[in-house]
Design a protein around this motif. Structure first.
Motif, PDB file in Angstrom:
ATOM      1  N   THR A 197      -8.811   2.586   3.916  1.00 46.45           N
ATOM      2  CA  THR A 197      -7.684   3.474   4.188  1.00 46.45           C
ATOM      3  C   THR A 197      -7.393   3.543   5.681  1.00 46.45           C
ATOM      4  N   ILE A 198      -8.466   3.688   6.474  1.00 48.29           N
ATOM      5  CA  ILE A 198      -8.274   3.752   7.931  1.00 48.29           C
ATOM      6  C   ILE A 198      -7.647   2.454   8.433  1.00 48.29           C
ATOM      7  N   ASN A 203       4.721  -0.837  11.583  1.00 50.29           N
ATOM      8  CA  ASN A 203       5.900   0.011  11.779  1.00 50.29           C
ATOM      9  C   ASN A 203       6.374  -0.040  13.228  1.00 50.29           C
ATOM     10  N   SER A 229       0.832   5.710  -1.252  1.00 55.07           N
ATOM     11  CA  SER A 229       0.062   6.865  -1.718  1.00 55.07           C
ATOM     12  C   SER A 229       0.311   7.055  -3.218  1.00 55.07           C
ATOM     13  N   GLU A 263      -0.572  -0.279   9.073  1.00 52.49           N
ATOM     14  CA  GLU A 263       0.778   0.199   8.790  1.00 52.49           C
ATOM     15  C   GLU A 263       1.455   0.718  10.049  1.00 52.49           C
ATOM     16  N   LEU A 264       0.691   1.465  10.883  1.00 52.82           N
ATOM     17  CA  LEU A 264       1.260   1.972  12.129  1.00 52.82           C
ATOM     18  C   LEU A 264       1.670   0.819  13.049  1.00 52.82           C
ATOM     19  N   GLN A 319       0.844  -1.192   0.000  1.00 47.18           N
ATOM     20  CA  GLN A 319       0.000   0.000   0.000  1.00 47.18           C
ATOM     21  C   GLN A 319       0.875   1.235   0.000  1.00 47.18           C
ATOM     22  N   LEU A 348      -4.458   6.789  -0.706  1.00 44.43           N
ATOM     23  CA  LEU A 348      -3.832   5.494  -0.475  1.00 44.43           C
ATOM     24  C   LEU A 348      -4.367   4.476  -1.466  1.00 44.43           C
ATOM     25  N   ARG A 390      -4.050   2.267   7.289  1.00 36.32           N
ATOM     26  CA  ARG A 390      -3.194   3.159   8.073  1.00 36.32           C
ATOM     27  C   ARG A 390      -2.912   2.558   9.452  1.00 36.32           C
ATOM     28  N   ALA A 391      -3.955   2.038  10.083  1.00 37.17           N
ATOM     29  CA  ALA A 391      -3.772   1.432  11.408  1.00 37.17           C
ATOM     30  C   ALA A 391      -2.844   0.228  11.337  1.00 37.17           C
TER      31      ALA A 391
END
Length: 559
Positions: A121-122, A132, A83, A128-129, A81, A92, A125-126
């Motif tokens: 997307t949400i 990470n 941007s 991915e966080l 994923q 995204l 993002r979650a």
């Protein structure tokens, strides 16, 4: 359109999402209308353009290029994923990179990008966080583990600087670098290559093509010589053309970058006690890694700890060399001094010997006695110096045998009885029956007792009392020498066994090694030594030796 584009034209026209077909050189050979609109271009404008030239964030393109290379090398699809531009702005997308064979046999990759919904997307993002955060924790844990293992290995290594340099270079590969070079500053203004390691051992010979020794210079703007001069680390995340041009002013630096095919590098100084010992160069080449601030922090931590270990090893080596030089000097001096002193002693003995029919000259006898005493003191001093040197180096030989404590004490007392009587001192021997034997070097224990008794005679006034005793205590036998002399002030008592310590009011002053040697001899036997004193009442010096009989048998013997 090229032949490949014609083959895929219908497919791409039907795709509602951005899609691109790239050849192995990274050129766009086909794309969907949505893919062109996302970039604000027409499909024809994209054809033949290099993927890295698209008007997109460089980090995004770099990620896609890396995944494209992996897809081609493995032959399997890749998903991620990222941007990507849209007419409404960046959003995204979920990218799918799929290897596509061609009739000509060349490799191609089809990249499709599907825009994610708000909910997707949400979630992405979650996710991915979370990934990470997990990756950061795992990376930190790996770094701590690497640092711990590296330091444990380094500090467990024998204190040999050259061996530690070599070990350090190999510890860094492959965890920190593809190449690792270690350079050390010599005496004077030179630096030499002392160790190197490579991810591919067959390529290590490349480092031999680089200069192995070069002069230090303060005017170099980049590279190893700058780091050694300033004591500051140098981090180069990416070796660029501009860097190559700038490195031309640094001797041998362009060759270093070219021979090792460096893509990124770090040079970290080795510093200890305010001095630069050398530097370690970490090079990333074929692995494709690029160093950042986290890598720099880890490398600096490693080098800081390694510097202490290497400096300690160097100091240890210097200490051993100094000790060896001192021992050699003592051996030569003692040998050269003993010979003339033996001649002096022999001459004094001849002067003191009575000869039939020859009258004694009291003046000659008096001075001959002084010569004999002075030569005796000189020989004892030489013996003390040699004993102390061997004790300090831990190589004093001991001939251990079972001995009776009572026999040792009686022999020691007999040896000083005449001296004590000359000083008008009373000597008492207290030895209980049934004392267990001790395993010791008889000559050395008599040396200990002789030193303690000699001091007691020296510091006890006329008509004083000396008491020599022994007793069994647990797994050891303790020996005691008590006098009724002046005693030792409380503030001096903790230092009586230090080398060069002497009583301030000593009538005759020697080298101050006697009690230090006594302590070393007792500890070499596995015993303990201590002193107790009350000013004006006297002192007691005691030491222990391990006994040969268990405590239970000692109790039976006493019963």
């Amino acid at each position: 359109m090229s032949e490949q584009t014609d083959d895929w034209a219908g497919v791409f026209e039907a795709l509602p999402d951005p899609a691109y077909l790239l050849n192995k050189e990274g050129l766009v050979t086909a794309c969907s209308a949505a893919g062109a609109r996302a970039l604000g271009m027409e499909p024809a404008q994209l054809l033949g353009r290099r993927w890295g030239e698209l008007p997109v964030d460089l980090q995004v393109l770099a990620r896609l290029e890396a995944e494209q290379a992996r897809a081609l090398s493995t032959g399997s699809s890749r998903t991620l994923q990222l941007s990507w531009p849209t007419p409404e702005g960046p959003g995204l997308h979920s990218f799918q990179l799929t290897p596509v064979p061609s009739p000509a046999g060349s490799s191609r990759v089809m990249i499709t990008a599907r825009s994610l919904s708000e909910a997707e997307t949400i979630y992405a993002r979650a996710l991915e966080l979370e990934q990470n955060a997990r990756a950061e924790v795992e990376t930190a844990e790996r770094r701590r583990s690497f640092l711990y293992q590296a330091m444990s290995t380094l500090f467990a290594h024998p204190p040999d600087p050259q061996g530690m340099y070599t070990l350090l270079a190999h510890l860094a590969v492959p965890d920190l670098a593809d190449w690792c070079l270690v350079d050390a500053i010599e005496q004077g203004a030179w630096v030499s290559r002392v160790a190197s390691a490579c991810l591919d051992p067959t390529q290590e010979e490349k480092t031999r093509a680089l200069p192995q020794r070069q002069a230090l210079r303060p005017d170099v703007p980049i590279g190893l010589l700058r780091v050694l001069h300033t004591g500051e680390s140098e981090l180069v995340p990416a070796v660029t053309d501009s860097l190559m041009r700038a490195s031309a002013a640094a001797p041998h630096h362009p060759a270093f970058l070219s021979v090792l095919q460096a893509r990124s590098y770090m040079i970290i100084p080795l510093r200890a006690r305010g001095h630069t010992l050398g530097a370690i160069t970490f090079v990333a080449s074929h692995s494709g890694r690029h160093y950042g601030q986290e890598d720099l922090a880890l490398a600096e931590d490693l080098c800081q700890r390694a510097s202490l270990a290497i400096d300690n090893a160097r100091l240890f080596g210097e200490s051993r060399r100094a000790t060896r030089a001192r021992e050699d000097l003592l051996a030569v001096v003692s040998h050269d001094l003993r010979n003339p002193l033996n001649v002096v002693q022999l001459g004094a003995a001849l002067l003191l010997r009575e000869r039939p029919g020859v009258a004694r000259d009291e003046h000659v006898i008096k001075h001959a006695g002084r010569i004999r005493d002075a030569s005796d003191r000189a020989l004892r001093l030489i013996s003390d110096l040699l004993d102390w040197g061997r004790l300090d180096e831990g190589r004093l030989p001991l001939e251990l045998r079972p001995e009776e404590p009572a026999t040792l004490l009686m022999e020691a007392v007999d040896s000083i009885r005449t001296l004590a009587e000359n000083h008008q001192l009373f000597v008492t021997l207290e030895v209980p029956e049934g004392l267990p034997q001790v395993r010791c070097d008889r000559t050395r224990v008599l040396q200990v007792l002789g030193n303690l008794l000699g001091n007691a005679v020296k510091f006890t006034q006329a008509r004083g009392q000396l008491t020599v005793s022994a007793r069994a205590r647990g797994h050891e036998v303790t020996f005691h020498v008590r006098d009724t002399g002046k005693g030792i002030p409380p503030e001096q008592l903790p230092y009586v066994f230090d080398r060069y310590w002497q009583a301030k009011d000593a009538a005759s002053r020697g080298a101050g090694l006697g009690l230090a040697i006594v302590k070393g001899l007792v500890e070499a036997h596995g015993g303990r030594l201590w002193a107790e004193s009350t000013p004006g009442q006297g002192s007691t010096f005691s030491f222990s030796l391990p006994s040969l009989r268990p405590p239970s048998q000692q109790a039976d013997a006493h019963s």
